[in-house]
Design a protein around this motif. Structure first.
Motif, PDB file in Angstrom:
ATOM      1  N   LEU A  21      -7.306  -9.511 -13.056  1.00 17.74           N
ATOM      2  CA  LEU A  21      -7.125  -8.301 -11.479  1.00 17.74           C
ATOM      3  C   LEU A  21      -7.048  -9.894 -10.668  1.00 17.74           C
ATOM      4  N   GLY A  22      -8.095 -10.768 -10.755  1.00 16.74           N
ATOM      5  CA  GLY A  22      -8.204 -11.867 -10.197  1.00 16.74           C
ATOM      6  C   GLY A  22      -6.965 -12.493  -9.811  1.00 16.74           C
ATOM      7  N   SER A  23      -5.916 -12.560 -10.998  1.00  8.17           N
ATOM      8  CA  SER A  23      -4.862 -13.683 -10.919  1.00  8.17           C
ATOM      9  C   SER A  23      -3.826 -12.624 -10.154  1.00  8.17           C
ATOM     10  N   LEU A  24      -3.933 -11.353 -11.028  1.00  6.14           N
ATOM     11  CA  LEU A  24      -3.161 -10.461  -9.631  1.00  6.14           C
ATOM     12  C   LEU A  24      -2.529 -10.334  -8.319  1.00  6.14           C
ATOM     13  N   PHE A  25      -4.310 -10.313  -7.890  1.00  5.75           N
ATOM     14  CA  PHE A  25      -4.562 -10.357  -7.010  1.00  5.75           C
ATOM     15  C   PHE A  25      -4.024 -11.277  -6.043  1.00  5.75           C
ATOM     16  N   ALA A  26      -3.990 -12.398  -6.157  1.00  8.23           N
ATOM     17  CA  ALA A  26      -3.800 -13.537  -5.939  1.00  8.23           C
ATOM     18  C   ALA A  26      -1.826 -13.769  -5.979  1.00  8.23           C
ATOM     19  N   ALA A  27      -1.791 -13.463  -7.266  1.00  5.36           N
ATOM     20  CA  ALA A  27       0.017 -13.459  -6.811  1.00  5.36           C
ATOM     21  C   ALA A  27       0.549 -12.403  -6.147  1.00  5.36           C
ATOM     22  N   PHE A  28       0.036 -11.253  -5.237  1.00  2.00           N
ATOM     23  CA  PHE A  28       0.606 -10.830  -4.759  1.00  2.00           C
ATOM     24  C   PHE A  28      -0.106 -10.657  -3.099  1.00  2.00           C
ATOM     25  N   ASP A  29      -1.180 -11.131  -2.871  1.00  4.11           N
ATOM     26  CA  ASP A  29      -1.875 -12.844  -1.604  1.00  4.11           C
ATOM     27  C   ASP A  29      -1.010 -13.331  -1.676  1.00  4.11           C
ATOM     28  N   ALA A  32      -2.575 -15.484   1.066  1.00  2.00           N
ATOM     29  CA  ALA A  32      -3.286 -16.385   0.319  1.00  2.00           C
ATOM     30  C   ALA A  32      -4.052 -16.297   1.424  1.00  2.00           C
ATOM     31  N   ASP A  33      -4.146 -15.461   1.974  1.00  2.00           N
ATOM     32  CA  ASP A  33      -4.770 -15.276   3.382  1.00  2.00           C
ATOM     33  C   ASP A  33      -6.578 -14.131   2.561  1.00  2.00           C
ATOM     34  N   GLY A  34      -6.741 -13.836   1.996  1.00  2.00           N
ATOM     35  CA  GLY A  34      -7.919 -12.628   0.436  1.00  2.00           C
ATOM     36  C   GLY A  34      -7.221 -11.480   1.351  1.00  2.00           C
ATOM     37  N   ARG A  35      -6.303 -10.962   1.633  1.00  2.00           N
ATOM     38  CA  ARG A  35      -5.939  -9.693   2.064  1.00  2.00           C
ATOM     39  C   ARG A  35      -4.453  -9.579   1.604  1.00  2.00           C
ATOM     40  N   ILE A  36      -4.034  -8.462   0.909  1.00  4.82           N
ATOM     41  CA  ILE A  36      -2.631  -7.633   0.467  1.00  4.82           C
ATOM     42  C   ILE A  36      -2.233  -7.063   1.806  1.00  4.82           C
ATOM     43  N   SER A  37      -1.660  -7.035   2.349  1.00  8.14           N
ATOM     44  CA  SER A  37      -0.953  -6.248   3.093  1.00  8.14           C
ATOM     45  C   SER A  37      -0.105  -5.474   2.321  1.00  8.14           C
ATOM     46  N   ASP A  68      -7.539   1.590   1.411  1.00  8.37           N
ATOM     47  CA  ASP A  68      -8.401   0.701   2.251  1.00  8.37           C
ATOM     48  C   ASP A  68      -9.542   1.485   3.061  1.00  8.37           C
ATOM     49  N   ALA A  69     -11.102   0.262   2.130  1.00  8.21           N
ATOM     50  CA  ALA A  69     -11.687   1.204   3.025  1.00  8.21           C
ATOM     51  C   ALA A  69     -12.184   1.236   4.288  1.00  8.21           C
ATOM     52  N   ALA A  78     -11.885  -6.118  -3.312  1.00  4.76           N
ATOM     53  CA  ALA A  78     -12.572  -5.104  -3.888  1.00  4.76           C
ATOM     54  C   ALA A  78     -11.968  -3.594  -4.285  1.00  4.76           C
ATOM     55  N   GLU A  79     -10.869  -3.549  -2.728  1.00  3.06           N
ATOM     56  CA  GLU A  79     -10.301  -2.568  -2.545  1.00  3.06           C
ATOM     57  C   GLU A  79      -8.779  -2.272  -3.855  1.00  3.06           C
ATOM     58  N   PHE A  80      -8.661  -3.827  -3.297  1.00  2.00           N
ATOM     59  CA  PHE A  80      -7.400  -3.391  -4.213  1.00  2.00           C
ATOM     60  C   PHE A  80      -7.762  -3.313  -6.378  1.00  2.00           C
ATOM     61  N   ALA A  81      -9.678  -3.921  -6.439  1.00  6.31           N
ATOM     62  CA  ALA A  81      -9.365  -3.442  -8.273  1.00  6.31           C
ATOM     63  C   ALA A  81      -9.594  -1.828  -7.955  1.00  6.31           C
ATOM     64  N   ARG A  82     -10.521  -1.247  -6.556  1.00  5.19           N
ATOM     65  CA  ARG A  82     -10.204   0.407  -6.414  1.00  5.19           C
ATOM     66  C   ARG A  82      -8.701   1.025  -7.006  1.00  5.19           C
ATOM     67  N   LEU A  83      -7.686   0.439  -6.217  1.00  4.58           N
ATOM     68  CA  LEU A  83      -6.520   0.795  -5.476  1.00  4.58           C
ATOM     69  C   LEU A  83      -5.911   0.582  -7.882  1.00  4.58           C
ATOM     70  N   VAL A  84      -6.089   0.019  -8.234  1.00  6.12           N
ATOM     71  CA  VAL A  84      -5.615  -0.458  -9.651  1.00  6.12           C
ATOM     72  C   VAL A  84      -6.442   0.650 -10.772  1.00  6.12           C
ATOM     73  N   ALA A  85      -7.572   0.586 -10.384  1.00  3.77           N
ATOM     74  CA  ALA A  85      -8.412   0.875 -10.744  1.00  3.77           C
ATOM     75  C   ALA A  85      -7.921   2.719 -11.060  1.00  3.77           C
ATOM     76  N   ARG A  86      -7.667   3.500  -9.905  1.00  2.00           N
ATOM     77  CA  ARG A  86      -6.558   4.407  -9.536  1.00  2.00           C
ATOM     78  C   ARG A  86      -5.972   5.072 -10.141  1.00  2.00           C
TER      79      ARG A  86
END
Length: 167
Positions: A21-29, A32-37, A68-69, A78-86
């Protein structure tokens, strides 16, 4: 874990661990600002899953807004993880295949971020390093050897699927 996007065309992402999940987040980011638009989400889905799985700008914005909480218009980890889980709730076997394809692309990237079409010891070492697991090329070669059915020293997508299903 497999993820499906709420669209008339589905897409999926295979996640079997927090490190993936962390790797996927990094690929989408992409920046590399720690947030996905929404634009990063849309572009990465299109680039990694193909045009048939692309979401519109409006769909990407809706996905981000829904998860986007904190209301900043971006997804943190964390928001990305919740999106993926949902989104995973409605995924099927076709979605799992596409998710495996995404993971395969991430592990098979070359230094120039170009898809190599196979996972080499060097590409595996690079991805593991991004995940905080530092292995030398010989150790990566040994990991690949266990699932390298044709003996060519690299993992094809089919060999990667077997490895992921064995995990």
């Amino acid at each position: 874990m497999v993820v499906a996007a709420p669209s008339s065309q589905s897409c999926s992402i295979s996640i079997s661990s927090n490190s993936e999940l962390g790797s996927l987040f990094a690929a989408f980011d992409a920046d590399a600002d720690g947030r996905i638009s929404a634009s990063e989400l849309r572009e990465c889905m299109r680039a990694t899953l193909g045009a048939e799985a692309a979401v519109s700008a409006e769909e990407a914005e809706a996905l981000v807004a829904d998860a986007d909480a904190d209301g900043d218009g971006l997804l943190d980890a964390a928001e990305f993880a919740r999106l993926v889980a949902r989104l995973q709730q409605d995924a099927g076997e076709e979605d799992r295949h596409r998710g495996l394809r995404l993971a395969f692309v991430m592990y098979s990237e070359t230094e120039n971020n170009m898809e190599a079409g196979c996972i080499t010891p060097a590409s595996l070492r690079r991805m593991l390093a991004r995940l905080g697991e530092h292995q030398d090329v010989d150790e990566c070669r040994h990991m690949i050897c266990r699932f390298d059915l044709d003996g060519d020293g690299v993992l094809s997508f089919d060999e990667f699927k077997i490895m992921m299903n064995a995990a």
